[in-house]
Structures are given as structure tokens and as C-alpha cells.
Design an enzyme around this catalytic site. Structure first.
Site, PDB file in Angstrom:
ATOM      1  N   THR A   1     -14.188  30.211  21.216  1.00 32.63           N
ATOM      2  CA  THR A   1     -14.048  28.919  21.905  1.00 32.63           C
ATOM      3  C   THR A   1     -13.485  29.118  23.306  1.00 32.63           C
ATOM      4  OG1 THR A   1     -12.657  26.937  21.925  1.00 32.63           O
ATOM      5  CG2 THR A   1     -11.873  28.735  20.598  1.00 32.63           C
ATOM      6  N   ASP A   2     -13.798  28.185  24.201  1.00 37.24           N
ATOM      7  CA  ASP A   2     -13.216  28.239  25.554  1.00 37.24           C
ATOM      8  C   ASP A   2     -11.712  27.953  25.517  1.00 37.24           C
ATOM      9  OD1 ASP A   2     -13.267  25.514  24.994  1.00 37.24           O
ATOM     10  OD2 ASP A   2     -14.238  24.926  26.871  1.00 37.24           O
ATOM     11  N   GLU A   3     -11.226  27.437  24.359  1.00 39.31           N
ATOM     12  CA  GLU A   3      -9.789  27.112  24.284  1.00 39.31           C
ATOM     13  C   GLU A   3      -8.914  28.356  24.368  1.00 39.31           C
ATOM     14  OE1 GLU A   3      -8.663  23.962  21.592  1.00 39.31           O
ATOM     15  OE2 GLU A   3     -10.681  23.138  21.610  1.00 39.31           O
TER      16      GLU A   3
ATOM     17  N   TYR B   1      -4.133  26.660  16.950  1.00 40.17           N
ATOM     18  CA  TYR B   1      -5.580  26.894  16.760  1.00 40.17           C
ATOM     19  C   TYR B   1      -6.108  27.888  17.785  1.00 40.17           C
ATOM     20  CZ  TYR B   1     -10.578  26.154  17.572  1.00 40.17           C
ATOM     21  OH  TYR B   1     -11.919  26.353  17.798  1.00 40.17           O
TER      22      TYR B   1
ATOM     23  N   LYS C   1      -7.606  31.781  17.355  1.00 44.41           N
ATOM     24  CA  LYS C   1      -8.942  32.194  17.794  1.00 44.41           C
ATOM     25  C   LYS C   1      -8.841  33.343  18.807  1.00 44.41           C
ATOM     26  CE  LYS C   1     -12.463  30.526  16.943  1.00 44.41           C
ATOM     27  NZ  LYS C   1     -13.437  30.815  15.848  1.00 44.41           N
TER      28      LYS C   1
HETATM   29  P1  NAD Z   1     -15.871  22.937  11.133  1.00 42.02           P
HETATM   30  O1  NAD Z   1     -14.413  22.728  10.873  1.00 42.02           O
HETATM   31  O2  NAD Z   1     -16.794  21.766  11.191  1.00 42.02           O
HETATM   32  O3  NAD Z   1     -16.457  23.923  10.011  1.00 42.02           O
HETATM   33  C1  NAD Z   1     -15.790  25.064   9.561  1.00 42.02           C
HETATM   34  C2  NAD Z   1     -16.481  25.565   8.300  1.00 42.02           C
HETATM   35  O4  NAD Z   1     -15.829  26.781   7.906  1.00 42.02           O
HETATM   36  C3  NAD Z   1     -16.376  24.600   7.125  1.00 42.02           C
HETATM   37  O5  NAD Z   1     -17.610  24.506   6.449  1.00 42.02           O
HETATM   38  C4  NAD Z   1     -15.325  25.244   6.226  1.00 42.02           C
HETATM   39  O6  NAD Z   1     -15.526  24.960   4.836  1.00 42.02           O
HETATM   40  C5  NAD Z   1     -15.557  26.724   6.525  1.00 42.02           C
HETATM   41  N1  NAD Z   1     -14.361  27.536   6.246  1.00 42.02           N
HETATM   42  C6  NAD Z   1     -13.083  27.294   6.631  1.00 42.02           C
HETATM   43  N2  NAD Z   1     -12.272  28.255   6.176  1.00 42.02           N
HETATM   44  C7  NAD Z   1     -13.055  29.161   5.514  1.00 42.02           C
HETATM   45  C8  NAD Z   1     -12.801  30.378   4.845  1.00 42.02           C
HETATM   46  N3  NAD Z   1     -11.563  30.880   4.747  1.00 42.02           N
HETATM   47  N4  NAD Z   1     -13.835  31.041   4.293  1.00 42.02           N
HETATM   48  C9  NAD Z   1     -15.110  30.540   4.376  1.00 42.02           C
HETATM   49  N5  NAD Z   1     -15.404  29.385   4.973  1.00 42.02           N
HETATM   50  C10 NAD Z   1     -14.381  28.692   5.547  1.00 42.02           C
HETATM   51  O7  NAD Z   1     -15.922  23.786  12.468  1.00 42.02           O
HETATM   52  P2  NAD Z   1     -17.003  23.756  13.654  1.00 42.02           P
HETATM   53  O8  NAD Z   1     -16.657  22.688  14.608  1.00 42.02           O
HETATM   54  O9  NAD Z   1     -18.368  23.797  13.070  1.00 42.02           O
HETATM   55  O10 NAD Z   1     -16.686  25.148  14.366  1.00 42.02           O
HETATM   56  C11 NAD Z   1     -17.362  26.335  13.971  1.00 42.02           C
HETATM   57  C12 NAD Z   1     -16.869  27.491  14.831  1.00 42.02           C
HETATM   58  O11 NAD Z   1     -17.142  27.215  16.198  1.00 42.02           O
HETATM   59  C13 NAD Z   1     -15.374  27.732  14.730  1.00 42.02           C
HETATM   60  O12 NAD Z   1     -15.148  29.124  14.711  1.00 42.02           O
HETATM   61  C14 NAD Z   1     -14.814  27.099  15.996  1.00 42.02           C
HETATM   62  O13 NAD Z   1     -13.636  27.768  16.401  1.00 42.02           O
HETATM   63  C15 NAD Z   1     -15.948  27.332  16.967  1.00 42.02           C
HETATM   64  N6  NAD Z   1     -16.081  26.361  18.077  1.00 42.02           N
HETATM   65  C16 NAD Z   1     -16.114  25.005  17.814  1.00 42.02           C
HETATM   66  C17 NAD Z   1     -16.301  24.113  18.868  1.00 42.02           C
HETATM   67  C18 NAD Z   1     -16.409  22.621  18.618  1.00 42.02           C
HETATM   68  O14 NAD Z   1     -16.491  21.847  19.580  1.00 42.02           O
HETATM   69  N7  NAD Z   1     -16.456  22.140  17.378  1.00 42.02           N
HETATM   70  C19 NAD Z   1     -16.428  24.584  20.182  1.00 42.02           C
HETATM   71  C20 NAD Z   1     -16.375  25.964  20.411  1.00 42.02           C
HETATM   72  C21 NAD Z   1     -16.217  26.829  19.349  1.00 42.02           C
HETATM   73  P1  TYD Z   2     -11.097  17.052  19.771  1.00 43.22           P
HETATM   74  O1  TYD Z   2     -12.413  16.452  19.383  1.00 43.22           O
HETATM   75  O2  TYD Z   2     -10.030  17.170  18.732  1.00 43.22           O
HETATM   76  O3  TYD Z   2     -11.445  18.485  20.403  1.00 43.22           O
HETATM   77  P2  TYD Z   2     -10.462  19.523  21.203  1.00 43.22           P
HETATM   78  O4  TYD Z   2      -9.057  19.151  20.988  1.00 43.22           O
HETATM   79  O5  TYD Z   2     -10.798  20.817  20.546  1.00 43.22           O
HETATM   80  O6  TYD Z   2     -10.899  19.460  22.631  1.00 43.22           O
HETATM   81  O7  TYD Z   2     -10.502  16.231  20.983  1.00 43.22           O
HETATM   82  C1  TYD Z   2     -11.222  16.066  22.192  1.00 43.22           C
HETATM   83  C2  TYD Z   2     -10.318  15.320  23.173  1.00 43.22           C
HETATM   84  O8  TYD Z   2     -10.103  14.000  22.684  1.00 43.22           O
HETATM   85  C3  TYD Z   2      -8.933  15.948  23.293  1.00 43.22           C
HETATM   86  O9  TYD Z   2      -8.498  15.840  24.648  1.00 43.22           O
HETATM   87  C4  TYD Z   2      -8.052  15.091  22.396  1.00 43.22           C
HETATM   88  C5  TYD Z   2      -8.706  13.728  22.485  1.00 43.22           C
HETATM   89  N1  TYD Z   2      -8.594  12.886  21.258  1.00 43.22           N
HETATM   90  C6  TYD Z   2      -8.158  11.558  21.382  1.00 43.22           C
HETATM   91  O10 TYD Z   2      -7.846  11.071  22.472  1.00 43.22           O
HETATM   92  N2  TYD Z   2      -8.073  10.802  20.232  1.00 43.22           N
HETATM   93  C7  TYD Z   2      -8.397  11.300  19.005  1.00 43.22           C
HETATM   94  O11 TYD Z   2      -8.271  10.563  17.992  1.00 43.22           O
HETATM   95  C8  TYD Z   2      -8.858  12.648  18.907  1.00 43.22           C
HETATM   96  C9  TYD Z   2      -9.226  13.246  17.580  1.00 43.22           C
HETATM   97  C10 TYD Z   2      -8.950  13.400  20.070  1.00 43.22           C
END
Ligand code: NAD
Ligand code: TYD
Length: 339
Positions: free
Chosen positions: A125-127, A153, A157
Site C-alpha cells: 500500500t502507499d500508506e 496497519y 505492511k
Molecule cells: P479486505 O480486508 O477486503 O480483505 C482481506 C482478505 O484477507 C479477507 O478475505 C480476509 O478473510 C483475508 N484474510 C485476513 N487475514 C487472513 C489470514 N491470516 N489468512 C488468510 N486470509 C486472511 O482487504 P482489501 O481491501 O481487499 O486489501 C487487500 C490487500 O490490498 C491488502 O494487503 C491491503 O493491504 C492492500 N491494499 C488495499 C487497498 C485498499 O484501498 N483497500 C489499497 C492498497 C493496498
Molecule cells: P478508509 O476508507 O478507511 O481508507 P484509508 O484510511 O486506508 O485511507 O478511509 C478513507 C478516508 O476517509 C480517510 O481519510 C478516513 C476517512 N473516513 C471518514 O471520514 N469517515 C469514515 O467513516 C471512514 C471509514 C473513513
């Protein structure tokens, strides 16, 4: 080719499995997922009957289980999406983030080493770069930006990323890492900003906005992320990090208002709540490297992607209503109680 996709019952992993099976029907895809609160088998129901797809309920930290599955299925490639992914939950309880995101990553890579140096891709992630100031729109994250995390988090990562790079340098494991900005699209768990606001709008519930809603995120449609990962896995240079993002920065408050207007609701639903602890101000990706090396560019414009996403949540009410009626209610009440 046999591809292991971990976390495939989650948001991005699930979208990736749909994308991969459609694009590469000759591949066998094995999904490993523990089915935590964030995993949902309904997301995978369209592919469950595909003879080239196998689902395994398994924790990526379960060494014996993981090694057994490698022995049985002999993967050529592992793509690790599995993670605890929600910043707010990591602030409440960091332990499981360290376990899954760091120990789980190490376990998957140990198995890759043990079974012939299997190609490994880490979905990061970019985080991991921390945040950028709001008053410097000229600054962007490049792959050279130092790791500088804010939340449990992002720290977990970042720890995983460092381990992945160490396994490459120390053991020669053939790895790549992608660091993507915020994703949105179908099948996203409604604890994240965009699906939470859509669901609350549709239920005429208050829309919680942290602080003043001025924090900026760089939003990418999930399918564009899936395409980037597929390209990196097939054509990326081994040992490299690729940033993925689409120059689509938006303030949270503007996203919330856009959804309100699209659904013809009232801005009176907006409720400003206490800010997130350590809240990152701005994320913004410079995608020059993946564009120059692999020709990747985002294809879905935000105006189109957000319309498709809202339409999906309207057409798939069962998917998210089932989630928000269950255990998730306890989290929601606790999380937003003191708004
Ligand atoms: P999500 O929370 O929707 O899904 C995570 C999945 O992983 C779930 O199905 C969960 O059951 C499974 N999981 C959790 N712990 C596990 C374990 N110990 N063993 C096996 N499976 C397990 O997450 P997401 O938003 O789909 O993110 C997927 C990946 O992409 C993550 O690594 C996250 O850090 C990365 N990512 C997410 C975003 C975003 O905007 N959502 C952006 C950049 C990177
Ligand atoms: P989020 O979807 O949790 O992603 P991330 O924290 O990984 O960027 O949140 C996106 C942005 O929205 C973040 O600045 C936090 C804000 N946010 C709210 O303002 N209200 C909410 O209820 C949630 C879940 C997030």
C-alpha cells in the site's frame, strides 16, 4: 500455470480472481483465505463452479497447512493479498495486524523458498510512505520516498515489505511489490469510506466524516489495480517495487457530497465526528515507473468508476445488507458511539 491468491474472499483479492480467471482461462487459481470478518464467500460464488478454481479456507500463518497446500498444488506464482486492512481496527487492536500482515507474509515466503523458489508478489500500500502535507500539491510518493508510517496497519505492511525485500536479497526469492493508493469498486467491505457512505445514504443514516473531511486520498478503480498487479507479475522486474495510482486526488468531504448528490439525498445527513488518531493528511502516487516500464495507465475515470460502484451497491443490496446486519453492527456501534 497455477497461481495462489491469498485473501481472495476480500475486496481486491476477489476482484483479482474474477479478473484473472477471465483474462487467463488456461491458469489454475487457488484461493487461500481464512474468512475473517472481511472475507465473504459470496464474492467468489460466480467462480466456485469453475473447474480451474479451488477455494481453501486456511490461515496464511498456519505453517503446516500452507506447506501442505504447496505440496499438493505446486504453485508457480503466489500473490499475497491477505491482510488485516482497516486502519481504524488497527488503532483499536494492533496484534492481529502484526500476526497476519508480518508473520503471514513470512510464512508464505518460507513456503515459496521450500518449494523451489516460487515467484512471489506482495500486494502492499502507499500508506507505507506515511503522508504528504496538504499545502504541497507538487509532492508525490515515488518508489524512492522513504518508508515513514503512521498507523499500526501501515507499520505492519511496511514491516512485511522490508521482509519481502530481505528474502530477495538474502535468499534470492524472486519477488515484486506493488504499492497502490485507495481502491474503490464492487465487493468492498462497508467499513471503508466509499461503501460505508453509499450504504448509509441508502439507509438514510448519518454519514460520519472524520475531522473536517479535508484529508485527501488518491482513488483508483479496483479493476485498474488488478490489471497493474497482473502486469507486474508477468512482466515486472524481479526485486522491484512499483507504485500504482491514478492521479485522482479528492478530499473526503467532496467524495461524500458526490455520493449524496448521485443518490439524491440531503447533505443534512453529513455528521462530522472525532478525527482518526494519527490521521494521514494526503496520499498521492507518482505512477511514472509502472507507466514507463510496463505501459500501465488507469483506464476508468473516477466519474465513471463511482457511478459503476454506486450502481453495483444498488443492484447487490443482499451482499452488503447481510454484512451490516450481522456481527459488523457491534463494531459500528462501538466505533461511531462517541461521534
Ligand atoms: P479486505 O480486508 O477486503 O480483505 C482481506 C482478505 O484477507 C479477507 O478475505 C480476509 O478473510 C483475508 N484474510 C485476513 N487475514 C487472513 C489470514 N491470516 N489468512 C488468510 N486470509 C486472511 O482487504 P482489501 O481491501 O481487499 O486489501 C487487500 C490487500 O490490498 C491488502 O494487503 C491491503 O493491504 C492492500 N491494499 C488495499 C487497498 C485498499 O484501498 N483497500 C489499497 C492498497 C493496498
Ligand atoms: P478508509 O476508507 O478507511 O481508507 P484509508 O484510511 O486506508 O485511507 O478511509 C478513507 C478516508 O476517509 C480517510 O481519510 C478516513 C476517512 N473516513 C471518514 O471520514 N469517515 C469514515 O467513516 C471512514 C471509514 C473513513
Amino acid at each position: 500455470m497455477t497461481v495462489f491468491v491469498t485473501g481472495g474472499a476480500g475486496f481486491i483479492g476477489g476482484n483479482f480472481i474474477h479478473y484473472h480467471l477471465a483474462q487467463h482461462p488456461e491458469d489454475r487459481v487457488v484461493c487461500i483465505d481464512k474468512l475473517t470478518y472481511a472475507g465473504n464467500l459470496t464474492t467468489l460464488s460466480p467462480v466456485m463452479d469453475n473447474p480451474n478454481f479451488l477455494f481453501c479456507k486456511l490461515d496464511i500463518c498456519d505453517r503446516e497447512g500452507v506447506f501442505g497446500l504447496f505440496e499438493a498444488e505446486k504453485p508457480d506464482t503466489v500473490i499475497n493479498f491477505a491482510a488485516e486492512s482497516h486502519v481504524d481496527r488497527s488503532i483499536e487492536d494492533p496484534g492481529i495486524f502484526l500476526q497476519t500482515n508480518i508473520i503471514g507474509t513470512a510464512t508464505m515466503m518460507d513456503a515459496c523458498r521450500a518449494f523451489g523458489n516460487v515467484r512471489y508478489h506482495q500486494v502492499s500500500t502507499d500508506e507505507v510512505y506515511g503522508d504528504l502535507p496538504l499545502d504541497r500539491p507538487d509532492l508525490f510518493f515515488t518508489e524512492k520516498t522513504p518508508i515513514h508510517t503512521s498507523s499500526p496497519y501501515s507499520s505492519s505492511k511496511a514491516g512485511a515489505d522490508l521482509l519481502v525485500q530481505a528474502y530477495h536479497r538474502t535468499y534470492g526469492l524472486p519477488i515484486t511489490i506493488s504499492r497502490c493508493s485507495n481502491n474503490y469498486g464492487p465487493y468492498q467491505f462497508p467499513e471503508k469510506l466509499i461503501p460505508l457512505i453509499i450504504a448509509n445514504c441508502l439507509n438514510n443514516q448519518p454519514l460520519p466524516v472524520y475531522g473536517e473531511g479535508l484529508n485527501v486520498r488518491d482513488w483508483l478503480y479496483v479493476e485498474d489495480h488488478c490489471k497493474a498487479i497482473d502486469l507486474i507479475v508477468r512482466k515486472g522486474r524481479i526485486g522491484e517495487v512499483y507504485n500504482v495510482g491514478g492521479h485522482n486526488e479528492m478530499r473526503n468531504i467532496d467524495i461524500v457530497k458526490l455520493i449524496i448528490h448521485d443518490l439524491r439525498k440531503s447533505e443534512d445527513l453529513i455528521t462530522f465526528v472525532a478525527d482518526r488518531k494519527g490521521h494521514d493528511l494526503r496520499y498521492a502516487i507518482d505512477p511514472t515507473k509502472i507507466h514507463n516500464e510496463l505501459g500501465w495507465l488507469p483506464e476508468t475515470k473516477f466519474q465513471d468508476g463511482i457511478k459503476k460502484t454506486i450502481a453495483w451497491y444498488l443492484e447487490n443490496r443482499n451482499w452488503w445488507e447481510e454484512i451490516i446486519s450481522g456481527e459488523y453492527q457491534n463494531y459500528y456501534q462501538k466505533m461511531y458511539a462517541n461521534g
